[in-house]
Design a protein around this motif. Structure first.
Motif, PDB file in Angstrom:
ATOM      1  N   GLN A 339      40.857  47.580  46.490  1.00  0.00           N
ATOM      2  CA  GLN A 339      39.532  47.318  46.938  1.00  0.00           C
ATOM      3  C   GLN A 339      38.713  48.737  46.896  1.00  0.00           C
ATOM      4  OE1 GLN A 339      39.923  45.624  50.959  1.00  0.00           O
ATOM      5  NE2 GLN A 339      41.868  45.495  50.925  1.00  0.00           N
ATOM      6  N   THR A 369      29.712  47.115  51.216  1.00  0.00           N
ATOM      7  CA  THR A 369      29.783  46.749  49.862  1.00  0.00           C
ATOM      8  C   THR A 369      31.514  46.734  49.524  1.00  0.00           C
ATOM      9  OG1 THR A 369      27.947  47.416  48.944  1.00  0.00           O
ATOM     10  CG2 THR A 369      29.318  46.582  47.270  1.00  0.00           C
ATOM     11  N   ARG A 370      32.038  45.521  49.393  1.00  0.00           N
ATOM     12  CA  ARG A 370      33.303  45.316  49.109  1.00  0.00           C
ATOM     13  C   ARG A 370      33.745  44.706  47.806  1.00  0.00           C
ATOM     14  NH1 ARG A 370      37.564  45.505  52.681  1.00  0.00           N
ATOM     15  NH2 ARG A 370      36.148  45.473  54.383  1.00  0.00           N
ATOM     16  N   LYS A 371      34.473  45.348  47.110  1.00  0.00           N
ATOM     17  CA  LYS A 371      34.928  45.002  45.724  1.00  0.00           C
ATOM     18  C   LYS A 371      36.601  44.670  45.416  1.00  0.00           C
ATOM     19  CE  LYS A 371      30.932  46.732  43.287  1.00  0.00           C
ATOM     20  NZ  LYS A 371      30.564  47.931  41.942  1.00  0.00           N
ATOM     21  N   VAL A 380      35.163  42.651  38.355  1.00  0.00           N
ATOM     22  CA  VAL A 380      35.169  42.357  39.803  1.00  0.00           C
ATOM     23  C   VAL A 380      35.830  41.216  40.392  1.00  0.00           C
ATOM     24  CG1 VAL A 380      34.041  42.413  42.036  1.00  0.00           C
ATOM     25  CG2 VAL A 380      33.498  44.281  40.296  1.00  0.00           C
ATOM     26  N   GLY A 383      33.615  39.911  45.280  1.00  0.00           N
ATOM     27  CA  GLY A 383      32.755  41.174  45.459  1.00  0.00           C
ATOM     28  C   GLY A 383      31.521  40.841  46.556  1.00  0.00           C
ATOM     29  N   ALA A 421      30.976  39.365  40.370  1.00  0.00           N
ATOM     30  CA  ALA A 421      32.046  38.629  40.683  1.00  0.00           C
ATOM     31  C   ALA A 421      32.666  37.585  39.810  1.00  0.00           C
ATOM     32  CB  ALA A 421      31.935  38.151  42.289  1.00  0.00           C
TER      33      ALA A 421
END
Length: 744
Positions: A339, A369-371, A380, A383, A421
Motif C-alpha cells: 500500500q 490518497t491510498r493505492k 495501481v 486506488g 486504478a
C-alpha cells in the motif's frame, strides 16, 4: 565565547526545601514556567542552577496535595532560598483534566476514560505506533494486519466503531475497509485520552465503542526559549530505525511556532521461531508544522501534517514456505503487494474565554490518497482519493448554575476512485452530514450531572457514472438508470450521567446511546479486494447501527494506592459484520464475502490497581485487566473479533536519588474459546517485557537513553485479533528497542 561566559556569570540559582503539612515523604515534580531549565530533585528538596535573570512561575506538584505555585523574580547572581510546605488536598479526586477543548468536556464527565502519556522514552518509536502504548489501557485492544497497521478496539468494538480525533480532526479514512491503518503515529504527541463507551452525543457517527483523543505536545508554550528534542531509535525485531526531531518557540508577544519531523524504516519482522514474516516491511515519513497565538483569554492554532507510508501487505499464504515472500533479513525494498498512502491534514482551531461565556471553533481539511499495488509496480490495482472537511463550533454559557453548551458539528466527504486504478471495490461516493447537540452540566456539592441530546442527518450519494466504472461493469444495487444512488440516515441520541465524589471515592454512572452510519464499503462494495482472496458485496438497504449502554465506574485514590473498576452492558441494533458466504464469484473465482446485519449484545468489565510500596513512590506496582463478551442475538452465537481476556502486571522502580527508571511487565492473554462465525479457538500466551531509562544533565539540556525488551522470552503466538489469524500468520517475536533522545 567571552560574551557567553559573561552571560553565565550573571545566572541565578534556586535552592528549595520541600515538606508536607502531615510530615509524609512524597514524590513531587517541579516546573519553572518560563524556563527550559530542569531541577535537580532530592527527597527533601530541589535546586536549579544557571537560570537567566527574569520573572518566572515556580510550580511543585504531588499526588494528594495542593499544587504549590509562586511568582518569583530572579536577579543577576542571586541564589534564592525558599521553603515549601505542601498542603494536603481536601479531595484527592478534585483535579480536573480537560479532555477536549473543542467540546468543553473534562474529567468530571460521567464517561469512563483513561489518559496515557506517550512521552515515555522506553516506548518511544514502537513499530506499532500509538497502539504499542494504548494496549496498557484496560478495555483497549488492537487488531493487527502486521506491524504498522493496527486498528484500535474499545470494549469489543473496533474498526469504524471507534472515533480517532487527531489534530482536532475526526478521521474518516476507513470508508473502504477494515484492514487499513489510521495513518497517525506518535510524532509530536503528548498523550492519548481514551473515552470508553458510546460517545456519539459528542462526536457523531462512529463513536459507538469509544473515542481516542490524540493530544499534541505543547511544551514550547511554557518558555520563550527554543525548546525541543531530537533522537533516534532501533528495533531489533525488524532491523527498524527511526530518526525524529521537534523544535518550538513562544515569542514575547505570545505568538508561537513549532515543527516535528520523523523518518522510519523497517525490514520484515521475525516471529518467536526466528522465522521472517515476508512483506511485513514498511517505511514512513512524517512532517508536522504549528503556529498560533496563546493568550490568557484567546488561543488559536494553525497546524499542518504530512504523512507518507509504504506498507507491505502480508500474503494469506505467507506461512507456506514455498509461497512465502520473505527475502534477505535486511531487505527494505518494497515488494508486491503493498500500500502507498499519503495524508495531508490542515486544521485551524480557536477558543475564547469571556466573563459569561466561552467559544470554540475547529475547521480541518484532510486529503487521503491510498493505492494498493499488487500485480506490477507501474500499475495501481485499487486506488482512492478522499477529501474530508470537518467542522465543529460550540458556545457555552459558563456564568450560570447550569453550564449550557450548544454546538454544530459535521462533515463533507468525497471519495473518488483514481483514474489509473485497474479494479474497483466501491463506486465514487460523497456524503454530507451535520449534527446539532446540546450539553448541560450541573455541579451540586459532591455531585456532577451531565445530560445531552443530539440530532444528526447524513445523505450519502454513490456515483458509478464515470467511464472507468462503466467499462468495469460496476453495478449499483437496483441498477438505477442514471447509475447514481442516494441514501439518507438521521436520528436522535442522548445521554445522562452522574458523578459523585466523596473524600477519596468517586462513583460514575452513565446511560447513553450511540450510532454509526454504515461506511461506503458496507453499503456499496461490489468487487475484488486486491491483496486478499475476497470478492466483497455490500448492502445499500442497511439501517444505521444504534447502541444503548449502561456504564458504572468506581474510583478510589489516596497517597499510596488507587483503584478503579468499570462494568458495562450494551445492546446494538443492526450490528454489521463481515463473513464468507461459502460461494465463489464466477468471473474471478474469488470467495464471496458479504455484510450482514443482526442485533448484538456486549458486556464486560475492566479494573486497574496501582500501589506505591514506599512513601517516596520509588517502587510502584500496578495490575489491570479486562474481559468482554459479545453475542450475535440473531444467530445465537458469539460475535466475531471479540478480544480475549487479558491481565497486565507492571513494576516501576525509581532507585533513590538517581536519574534511572526500571520497569518489568507481564501481559497474560487468555484462550479465546468463544469463536464467532468462521472463527476458531485461539491459544493463550504470555508476554514478558523489561526496560530501563537513564538521563544525563548536560548544562541546561538533557540526554535520555531507553532500552526495552518486548516479548523477552520470544513467545511464538497468533493473536485472536490479528486480521491474518485465519492463516496462522505469527506475531512479532522478541524486540530490543533502543532509544536515544536529546532535550533542549
Amino acid at each position: 565565547m567571552l560574551l557567553k561566559l559573561a552571560t553565565y556569570a550573571q545566572d541565578a540559582k534556586i535552592r528549595a526545601q520541600v515538606s508536607t503539612e502531615d510530615d509524609f515523604e512524597v514524590f513531587f515534580t517541579v516546573n519553572l514556567v518560563g524556563s527550559s531549565a530542569r531541577a535537580d530533585v532530592s527527597p527533601n528538596g530541589f535546586s536549579f542552577s544557571a537560570i537567566s535573570p527574569g520573572n518566572y512561575t515556580l510550580e511543585v506538584q504531588a499526588i494528594g496535595y495542593e499544587t504549590f505555585q509562586k511568582e518569583i523574580e530572579l536577579k543577576p547572581k542571586q541564589t534564592l532560598q525558599i521553603e515549601i510546605v505542601l498542603r494536603v488536598q481536601e479531595n484527592a479526586l478534585d483535579e480536573v483534566i480537560i479532555l477536549d477543548e473543542q467540546l468543553g468536556i473534562s474529567s468530571d464527565t460521567p464517561y469512563s476514560f483513561t489518559s496515557i502519556s506517550i512521552n515515555s522514552i522506553q516506548q518511544k518509536s514502537s513499530p506499532n505506533g500509538l497502539m504499542g502504548s494504548l494496549r496498557e489501557v484496560p478495555g483497549v485492544y488492537g487488531a493487527e494486519f502486521g506491524q504498522g497497521i493496527v486498528k484500535p478496539f474499545i470494549r469489543g468494538l473496533g474498526f469504524s466503531r471507534v472515533v480517532t480525533v487527531f489534530q482536532g480532526n475526526k478521521l474518516e479514512n476507513q470508508q473502504w475497509g477494515a484492514d487499513h491503518g489510521l495513518g497517525v503515529n506518535d510524532l509530536g504527541v503528548d498523550r492519548v485520552d481514551v473515552i470508553k463507551g458510546p460517545a456519539s452525543i459528542l462526536y457523531g457517527s462512529g463513536a459507538l465503542g469509544g473515542v481516542l483523543l490524540i493530544k499534541d505536545s505543547e511544551d514550547y508554550l511554557k518558555s520563550t526559549d527554543w525548546t525541543g528534542s531530537f533522537g533516534t531509535s532501533y528495533n531489533s525485531v525488524s532491523n527498524g530505525y527511526r530518526t525524529f526531531a521537534s523544535i518550538g518557540k513562544k515569542q514575547a508577544n505570545d505568538f508561537y511556532f513549532a515543527a516535528d519531523l520523523a523518518y522510519e524504516n523497517h525490514a520484515d519482522y521475525k516471529d518467536g521461531n526466528d522465522r521472517i514474516i515476508g512483506n511485513s516491511r514498511f517505511n514512513t515519513t512524517s512532517l508536522r508544522l504549528h503556529s498560533g497565538i496563546d493568550k490568557k483569554q484567546f488561543q488559536n492554532k494553525l497546524s499542518f501534517t504530512f504523512h507518507d507510508q509504504n506498507l507491505g501487505i502480508i500474503s494469506e499464504d505467507e506461512m507456506d514456505d514455498a509461497l512465502s515472500l520473505a527475502t534477505s533479513r535486511n531487505d527494505r525494498s518494497m515488494q508486491l503487494p503493498f500500500q502507498e498512502v499519503k495524508d495531508y491534514l490542515l486544521s485551524y482551531k480557536q477558543s475564547t474565554q469571556h466573563e459569561n461565556f466561552e467559544t470554540s471553533l475547529h475547521l480541518s481539511h484532510h486529503i487521503n490518497t491510498r493505492k494498493e499495488i499488487e500485480e506490477a509496480f507501474n500499475e495501481v490495482d485499487l486506488g482512492f482519493r478522499q477529501t474530508h472537511t470537518f467542522y465543529n463550533g460550540r458556545v457555552s454559557l459558563t456564568n450560570t448554575k447550569i453550564k449550557h453548551s450548544l454546538g454544530l458539528q459535521g462533515s463533507f466527504l468525497n471519495n473518488e476512485n483514481l483514474d489509473e486504478a485497474q479494479e474497483f471495490l466501491i463506486p465514487d461516493a460523497r456524503f454530507f452530514e451535520t449534527g446539532v447537540y446540546y450539553l448541560a452540566e450541573y455541579k451540586l456539592k459532591d455531585y456532577f450531572i451531565q445530560g445531552a441530546l443530539r440530532y444528526d442527518f447524513r445523505e450519502v450519494t454513490a456515483d458509478a457514472s464515470s467511464q472507468a466504472l462503466i467499462n468495469d461493469g460496476f453495478i449499483l444495487p437496483g441498477e438505477p438508470e442514471n447509475r447514481k444512488l442516494t441514501s439518507s440516515f438521521d436520528g436522535i441520541t442522548g445521554s445522562l450521567g452522574v458523578s459523585k465524589t466523596l473524600d477519596k471515592h468517586k462513583l460514575k454512572t452513565n446511560l447513553s446511546t450511540g450510532f454509526r452510519t454504515p461506511d461506503l464499503a458496507e453499503l456499496f462494495s461490489n468487487g475484488p479486494h486486491p491483496g486478499t482472496t475476497r470478492f466483497e458485496i455490500g448492502n445499500a438497504n442497511f439501517d444505521r447501527e444504534q447502541s444503548y449502554q449502561a456504564d458504572v465506574n468506581y474510583e478510589y485514590t489516596n497517597q499510596k494506592f488507587s483503584a478503579s473498576l468499570s462494568v458495562f452492558g450494551s445492546l446494538v441494533d443492526n450490528y454489521i459484520f463481515f463473513s464468507s458466504s461459502g460461494q465463489t464469484e464466477p468471473e474471478t473465482g474469488m470467495n464471496i464475502w458479504n455484510y450482514q446485519q443482526v442485533d448484538a449484545r456486549l458486556y464486560g468489565a475492566e479494573f486497574n490497581l496501582q500501589y506505591s510500596l514506599f512513601a517516596n513512590n520509588q517502587l510502584n506496582l500496578s495490575m489491570s485487566g479486562a474481559i468482554v463478551r459479545g453475542d450475535n442475538l440473531d444467530f445465537k452465537e458469539p460475535l466475531t473479533f471479540i478480544p480475549p481476556d487479558n491481565l497486565n502486571f507492571k513494576v516501576n522502580w525509581l532507585p533513590f536519588n538517581t536519574p534511572t527508571t526500571f520497569f518489568a511487565a507481564l501481559r497474560i492473554i487468555g484462550e479465546q474459546n468463544r469463536p464467532g462465525f468462521n472463527e476458531e479457538v485461539t491459544d493463550a500466551y504470555n508476554l514478558v517485557s523489561l526496560g530501563a531509562s537513564y538521563y544525563f544533565d548536560i548544562g541546561k539540556q538533557e540526554l535520555e537513553i531507553g532500552v526495552t525488551a518486548n516479548n523477552l522470552l520470544n513467545e511464538t503466538y497468533v493473536d485472536h485479533m490479528s486480521v491474518l489469524r485465519a492463516n496462522q500468520v505469527t506475531s512479532p517475536g522478541r524486540n530490543i528497542l533502543l532509544n536515544l533522545r536529546y532535550r533542549f
